[in-house]
Design a protein around this motif. Sequence first.
Motif, short mmCIF file in Angstrom:
data_model
loop_
_atom_site.label_atom_id
_atom_site.label_comp_id
_atom_site.label_asym_id
_atom_site.label_seq_id
_atom_site.Cartn_x
_atom_site.Cartn_y
_atom_site.Cartn_z
N ILE A 112 4.48 -3.84 -0.92
CA ILE A 112 4.77 -2.62 -0.18
C ILE A 112 4.29 -1.46 -1.04
O ILE A 112 4.76 -1.29 -2.17
CB ILE A 112 6.27 -2.48 0.12
CG1 ILE A 112 6.78 -3.71 0.87
CG2 ILE A 112 6.54 -1.21 0.92
CD1 ILE A 112 8.28 -3.80 0.98
N SER A 113 3.35 -0.71 -0.53
CA SER A 113 2.79 0.39 -1.32
C SER A 113 2.94 1.70 -0.56
O SER A 113 3.14 1.72 0.66
CB SER A 113 1.32 0.12 -1.63
OG SER A 113 0.58 -0.03 -0.44
N ALA A 114 2.84 2.79 -1.31
CA ALA A 114 2.96 4.12 -0.71
C ALA A 114 1.72 4.44 0.13
O ALA A 114 1.81 5.16 1.12
CB ALA A 114 3.15 5.17 -1.80
N ALA A 119 -9.64 -3.07 -1.14
CA ALA A 119 -9.94 -4.50 -1.29
C ALA A 119 -9.93 -4.89 -2.77
O ALA A 119 -9.45 -5.96 -3.15
CB ALA A 119 -11.28 -4.84 -0.65
N LYS A 120 -10.45 -4.00 -3.62
CA LYS A 120 -10.49 -4.26 -5.06
C LYS A 120 -9.06 -4.35 -5.63
O LYS A 120 -8.76 -5.25 -6.42
CB LYS A 120 -11.27 -3.17 -5.78
CG LYS A 120 -11.38 -3.38 -7.27
CD LYS A 120 -12.15 -2.28 -7.96
CE LYS A 120 -12.16 -2.51 -9.46
NZ LYS A 120 -12.73 -1.41 -10.20
N GLN A 121 -8.17 -3.44 -5.21
CA GLN A 121 -6.79 -3.47 -5.68
C GLN A 121 -6.08 -4.75 -5.24
O GLN A 121 -5.38 -5.39 -6.02
CB GLN A 121 -6.03 -2.25 -5.16
CG GLN A 121 -6.45 -0.95 -5.80
CD GLN A 121 -5.83 0.26 -5.12
OE1 GLN A 121 -5.77 0.32 -3.89
NE2 GLN A 121 -5.37 1.21 -5.91
N LYS A 122 -6.31 -5.13 -3.99
CA LYS A 122 -5.71 -6.37 -3.49
C LYS A 122 -6.19 -7.57 -4.28
O LYS A 122 -5.42 -8.45 -4.65
CB LYS A 122 -6.04 -6.56 -2.00
CG LYS A 122 -5.33 -5.59 -1.09
CD LYS A 122 -5.75 -5.82 0.36
CE LYS A 122 -5.15 -4.79 1.28
NZ LYS A 122 -5.58 -4.97 2.68
N LEU A 147 8.09 5.52 -0.64
CA LEU A 147 7.98 5.14 -2.05
C LEU A 147 7.35 6.26 -2.88
O LEU A 147 7.42 6.23 -4.11
CB LEU A 147 7.13 3.88 -2.21
CG LEU A 147 7.69 2.59 -1.61
CD1 LEU A 147 6.71 1.44 -1.82
CD2 LEU A 147 9.04 2.24 -2.19
N VAL A 148 6.72 7.21 -2.25
CA VAL A 148 6.04 8.35 -2.84
C VAL A 148 4.75 7.92 -3.55
O VAL A 148 3.68 8.40 -3.25
CB VAL A 148 6.94 9.16 -3.81
CG1 VAL A 148 6.20 10.36 -4.38
CG2 VAL A 148 8.22 9.59 -3.12
N ALA A 149 4.86 7.01 -4.50
CA ALA A 149 3.68 6.49 -5.22
C ALA A 149 4.03 5.11 -5.75
O ALA A 149 5.19 4.74 -5.83
CB ALA A 149 3.32 7.42 -6.37
N GLY A 150 3.01 4.34 -6.08
CA GLY A 150 3.24 3.01 -6.65
C GLY A 150 3.46 1.96 -5.58
O GLY A 150 3.09 2.14 -4.42
N MET A 151 4.10 0.84 -6.00
CA MET A 151 4.32 -0.26 -5.07
C MET A 151 5.48 -1.12 -5.52
O MET A 151 5.91 -1.05 -6.68
CB MET A 151 3.06 -1.11 -4.94
CG MET A 151 2.64 -1.80 -6.21
SD MET A 151 1.07 -2.66 -6.09
CE MET A 151 -0.07 -1.31 -6.10
N VAL A 159 10.64 -9.65 -8.49
CA VAL A 159 10.44 -8.33 -7.89
C VAL A 159 9.88 -7.41 -8.97
O VAL A 159 10.47 -7.27 -10.04
CB VAL A 159 11.76 -7.74 -7.32
CG1 VAL A 159 11.52 -6.34 -6.77
CG2 VAL A 159 12.34 -8.64 -6.26
N ILE A 160 8.74 -6.81 -8.68
CA ILE A 160 8.12 -5.85 -9.59
C ILE A 160 8.11 -4.51 -8.86
O ILE A 160 7.40 -4.35 -7.86
CB ILE A 160 6.69 -6.27 -9.97
CG1 ILE A 160 6.69 -7.66 -10.62
CG2 ILE A 160 6.06 -5.23 -10.89
CD1 ILE A 160 5.31 -8.26 -10.80
N ASP A 161 8.91 -3.58 -9.35
CA ASP A 161 9.03 -2.27 -8.69
C ASP A 161 8.38 -1.22 -9.57
O ASP A 161 8.94 -0.77 -10.56
CB ASP A 161 10.50 -1.93 -8.44
CG ASP A 161 10.69 -0.66 -7.63
OD1 ASP A 161 9.70 0.08 -7.40
OD2 ASP A 161 11.83 -0.40 -7.22
#
Length: 177
Positions: A112-114, A119-122, A147-151, A159-161
């Motif tokens: 879940i991202s802001a 494709a490169k990030q995925k 989330l404003v920013a990040g994922m 879980v990586i927040d």
Amino acid sequence: MSELTTVARPYARVAFEFAVENKCIDAWSAMLNFSAEVVNNPTMSEILVRETTATELVNLFISVCDGQLDEHGQNFIKVMAENGRLSILPSVALLFSELETAQNMEIDVDVISAYALSAKQKSEISESLGKRLARKVNLNCSIDKSLVAGMVITAGDLVIDSSAIGQLKRLSNTLQS
């Protein structure tokens, strides 16, 4: 929900072990998913809670499935009906799917991202998690502007927040303690 999972788990394991042994995992997956949809049908849901004999339920269920169940699938439905467990078929199908994914050394990861990921990030996320978890990663990406920013990355119990909101909450907790 956890009680349903506890009751459904042995049925899912037996079905999965049988499917693996007979090399028919895809067929069993299809039968269980179809049966789960039948159970989720509002009319069938009402019938399942009525006082009906197991034999009547089995005959009705198999006639509704109309050729979607092979002989072994029909026997599975009979056993579940005799034990009054037809209503947990959706949970059985879900657990069967999880067992199938685990056997294939795959893991479903929710990201879940802001903002929308490129494709490169995925690819980078998938590769990095694949190395860390030693499995093939199936990404399920979604967007949450709050989330404003990040994922937030969820893979099973991991879980990586790295969201801005998550970091602010951790900072707040640290300052309060």
